[in-house]
Design a protein around this motif. Structure first.
Motif, short mmCIF file in Angstrom:
data_model
loop_
_atom_site.label_atom_id
_atom_site.label_comp_id
_atom_site.label_asym_id
_atom_site.label_seq_id
_atom_site.Cartn_x
_atom_site.Cartn_y
_atom_site.Cartn_z
N ASP A 36 0.81 -1.22 0.00
CA ASP A 36 0.00 0.00 0.00
C ASP A 36 0.84 1.26 0.00
O ASP A 36 0.31 2.36 -0.16
N ARG A 37 2.16 1.13 0.16
CA ARG A 37 3.03 2.31 0.05
C ARG A 37 3.74 2.36 -1.29
O ARG A 37 4.63 3.18 -1.51
N GLY A 38 3.42 1.39 -2.15
CA GLY A 38 4.02 1.36 -3.48
C GLY A 38 5.33 0.58 -3.53
O GLY A 38 5.97 0.51 -4.58
N LYS A 39 5.75 -0.03 -2.40
CA LYS A 39 6.99 -0.80 -2.41
C LYS A 39 6.80 -2.09 -3.22
O LYS A 39 5.77 -2.74 -3.14
N GLU A 40 7.85 -2.40 -4.03
CA GLU A 40 7.77 -3.54 -4.94
C GLU A 40 8.40 -4.79 -4.31
O GLU A 40 9.42 -4.70 -3.63
N TYR A 41 7.80 -5.94 -4.58
CA TYR A 41 8.32 -7.23 -4.08
C TYR A 41 8.40 -8.22 -5.23
O TYR A 41 7.49 -8.28 -6.06
N VAL A 42 9.44 -9.03 -5.24
CA VAL A 42 9.47 -10.20 -6.13
C VAL A 42 8.67 -11.28 -5.41
O VAL A 42 8.95 -11.61 -4.26
N ASP A 43 7.67 -11.82 -6.10
CA ASP A 43 6.77 -12.78 -5.45
C ASP A 43 7.28 -14.21 -5.64
O ASP A 43 7.14 -14.78 -6.72
N CYS A 44 7.86 -14.76 -4.59
CA CYS A 44 8.29 -16.17 -4.66
C CYS A 44 7.27 -17.10 -4.02
O CYS A 44 7.56 -18.26 -3.77
N THR A 45 6.07 -16.57 -3.74
CA THR A 45 5.02 -17.40 -3.14
C THR A 45 3.95 -17.77 -4.17
O THR A 45 3.27 -18.78 -4.02
N GLY A 46 3.78 -16.91 -5.19
CA GLY A 46 2.72 -17.14 -6.17
C GLY A 46 1.37 -17.40 -5.50
O GLY A 46 0.60 -18.24 -5.96
N ALA A 47 1.09 -16.63 -4.41
CA ALA A 47 -0.16 -16.85 -3.66
C ALA A 47 -0.31 -18.33 -3.29
O ALA A 47 -1.33 -18.95 -3.57
N TYR A 48 0.72 -18.86 -2.68
CA TYR A 48 0.77 -20.29 -2.30
C TYR A 48 0.60 -21.20 -3.52
O TYR A 48 -0.02 -22.25 -3.46
N GLY A 49 1.17 -20.75 -4.62
CA GLY A 49 1.16 -21.58 -5.83
C GLY A 49 -0.07 -21.38 -6.69
O GLY A 49 -0.22 -22.03 -7.73
N ALA A 50 -0.94 -20.44 -6.31
CA ALA A 50 -2.19 -20.26 -7.06
C ALA A 50 -2.06 -19.27 -8.21
O ALA A 50 -2.96 -19.14 -9.03
N CYS A 51 -0.93 -18.56 -8.26
CA CYS A 51 -0.75 -17.59 -9.35
C CYS A 51 0.28 -18.18 -10.30
O CYS A 51 1.47 -18.15 -10.02
N ILE A 52 -0.19 -18.77 -11.40
CA ILE A 52 0.79 -19.41 -12.28
C ILE A 52 1.11 -18.56 -13.51
O ILE A 52 2.25 -18.54 -13.94
N VAL A 53 0.14 -17.83 -14.06
CA VAL A 53 0.45 -17.07 -15.28
C VAL A 53 0.91 -15.65 -14.97
O VAL A 53 1.18 -14.86 -15.87
N GLY A 54 1.03 -15.31 -13.70
CA GLY A 54 1.44 -13.96 -13.30
C GLY A 54 0.24 -13.19 -12.79
O GLY A 54 -0.91 -13.44 -13.19
N HIS A 55 0.52 -12.25 -11.88
CA HIS A 55 -0.57 -11.47 -11.28
C HIS A 55 -1.23 -10.57 -12.32
O HIS A 55 -0.55 -9.96 -13.16
N ALA A 56 -2.54 -10.47 -12.21
CA ALA A 56 -3.34 -9.56 -13.04
C ALA A 56 -3.02 -9.69 -14.52
O ALA A 56 -2.86 -8.67 -15.22
N HIS A 57 -2.90 -10.91 -15.00
CA HIS A 57 -2.61 -11.08 -16.44
C HIS A 57 -3.75 -10.46 -17.24
O HIS A 57 -4.93 -10.77 -17.01
N PRO A 58 -3.42 -9.58 -18.22
CA PRO A 58 -4.51 -8.86 -18.90
C PRO A 58 -5.52 -9.78 -19.59
O PRO A 58 -6.71 -9.47 -19.61
N ARG A 59 -5.07 -10.90 -20.13
CA ARG A 59 -6.03 -11.79 -20.83
C ARG A 59 -6.97 -12.46 -19.82
O ARG A 59 -8.15 -12.66 -20.11
N VAL A 60 -6.43 -12.80 -18.65
CA VAL A 60 -7.28 -13.42 -17.63
C VAL A 60 -8.24 -12.36 -17.07
O VAL A 60 -9.44 -12.61 -16.90
N ALA A 61 -7.70 -11.16 -16.80
CA ALA A 61 -8.54 -10.09 -16.25
C ALA A 61 -9.68 -9.76 -17.21
O ALA A 61 -10.83 -9.57 -16.79
N LYS A 62 -9.38 -9.73 -18.51
CA LYS A 62 -10.43 -9.40 -19.50
C LYS A 62 -11.48 -10.51 -19.56
O LYS A 62 -12.69 -10.23 -19.60
N ALA A 63 -11.01 -11.76 -19.53
CA ALA A 63 -11.95 -12.89 -19.57
C ALA A 63 -12.91 -12.83 -18.37
O ALA A 63 -14.12 -13.07 -18.51
N ILE A 64 -12.35 -12.50 -17.20
CA ILE A 64 -13.19 -12.42 -15.98
C ILE A 64 -14.20 -11.27 -16.13
O ILE A 64 -15.40 -11.44 -15.87
N ALA A 65 -13.70 -10.10 -16.57
CA ALA A 65 -14.58 -8.93 -16.68
C ALA A 65 -15.69 -9.17 -17.71
O ALA A 65 -16.87 -8.88 -17.47
#
Ligand code: PLP
Length: 399
Positions: A36-65
């Protein structure tokens, strides 16, 4: 809302069932997360393995919307175009013969369904699992999960479960008999500390259960969908599961569980015996279809193999300099560093330095980054770790 507000609300009103890290994540892009302060992190957790194609992938986000604008709720008791299209895409890439699926909302539910199908199909009750294994926390799946810390306060669990020690041939031969409905096994133990079994032991389990007329159930909830550098980790081990359980990243982080088998096996349950209000939800299915498209179009399984090897080589190099590291293991982007001590402080220090990491038990660091991670992200992790490990070494291994 500030970081303090978010934390105060969650600390006051959210059940305290998670060991929380002191960070409020508000946004993600690919392998990177932002607080929330804009600090960047390399994500080595992948949301406990649930994020495989990358966070907020535009094609996935569009399909959901797009799907959310069309139809959000649709029960399994009527047909749906988006669910049908996901079912077709998914069954095309599942191991040969596993062409019938049931969709639920979490990994543990995928396992619940597998247990019921195995019991009804074989007419037997006994389910053999492996010590150190993890299959979820609802009562059926929990009965297969090994760790006493998850089980002991909730007994009696479901009867009929037996656990054999990892890699133990004699125990497998004694326990897997012709009254066994199923062996339920992770190809690679995740929560148990990223333990990769030998091909020969897994082959023995498969032969034993098949010779006795039971089913091999592969829990690929953590290992599946490219995580280990192959689409399914079963492929590394020559496994041909009769029932396959998937979850985590299949819908890019929207809630999903999948139980797959052939028509005859899945057909052993009758109408009404196993259903779910939300299972097969069209928004989740739209996310699942987009996830499969991205996984193949961006060749993320190959990337997991390639970058995973690069990551593991870097961790192995570190092992030669740092006494605190006992072992580096894993396949693809499912990696672990076993330390000689508790890794809690290492995770907190890494967080300070912009890397989000996981544990797998007290003394094991676990890496489950999104499969789109690039070598430059790995370099950032490998850059910060030596100083952190050195500090821990000085504190815990003096002299
Ligand atoms: C191998 C395995 N099985 C089952 C589960 C349970 O999945 P969920 O947390 O979605 O219920 C997990 C979760 O970590 C897992 O790793």
């Amino acid at each position: 809302m500030t970081a303090q507000d978010s934390r105060a609300i969650e600390d006051s009103h959210y059940a305290q069932y998670y060991a929380r890290k002191p960070v409020t994540i508000v946004r993600g892009k690919g392998t990177l997360l932002y607080d929330d302060r804009g600090k960047e992190y390399v994500d080595c957790t992948g949301a406990y393995g649930a994020c495989i194609v990358g966070h907020a992938h535009p094609r996935v986000a569009k399909a959901i919307a797009d799907q959310a604008e069309k139809l959000i709720a649709c029960h399994g008791s009527v047909y749906n175009d988006t669910r049908a299209s996901f079912t077709s895409k998914l069954t095309n890439i599942l191991p040969k013969g596993l062409d019938r699926i049931f969709l639920s909302n979490s990994g543990t539910e995928a396992v619940e369904c597998a247990i019921k199908v195995a019991r009804k199909f074989t007419g037997r009750r006994k389910v053999v699992a492996v010590k150190g294994g993890f299959h979820g926390k609802t009562h059926g799946a929990l009965s297969a999960t090994w760790d006493a810390k998850y089980r002991k306060n909730f007994e009696p669990l479901v009867p009929g479960f037996a656990h054999i020690p990892f890699e133990n041939v004699e125990a497998a031969k004694e326990t897997v008999t012709n009254d066994t409905a199923a062996i339920l096994v992770e190809p690679i133990q995740g929560e148990g500390g990223i333990r990769v079994p030998s091909k020969s032991w897994m082959g023995l389990l498969q032969d034993l259960v098949h010779d006795g007329g039971g089913l091999l159930v592969a829990d690929e909830i953590q290992t599946g969908f490219g995580r280990t550098g192959k689409l399914f980790a079963s492929e590394h081990l020559g496994m041909q599961p009769d029932i396959l359980c998937l979850g985590k990243g299949v819908a890019s982080g929207l809630p999903i569980g999948i139980t797959a088998a052939n028509s005859e096996t899945m057909g052993s349950l009758s109408v009404g015996e196993h259903t779910s209000t939300f299972g097969g939800n069209p928004v989740v299915c739209a996310a699942g279809s987009a996830t499969i498209d991205v996984l193949f179009d961006e060749r993320l399984v190959d990337n997991a193999a390639k970058v995973g090897e690069y990551f593991k080589a870097g961790l192995l190099r570190m092992m030669s300099w740092h006494r605190i590291i006992r072992e580096v293991r894993g396949l693809g982007l499912m990696l672990a560093v076993e330390a000689r001590f508790d890794v809690h402080q290492i995770i907190l220090d890494a967080l300070q330095q912009g890397v989000l990491m996981l544990d797998a038990g007290r003394n094991i660091l676990r890496f489950l980054p999104p499969l789109c991670i690039q070598p430059e992200h790995v370099d950032r992790v490998l850059e910060i770790l030596p100083n952190i490990l050195e500090k821990e070494e000085l504190a815990k291994l003096p002299g």
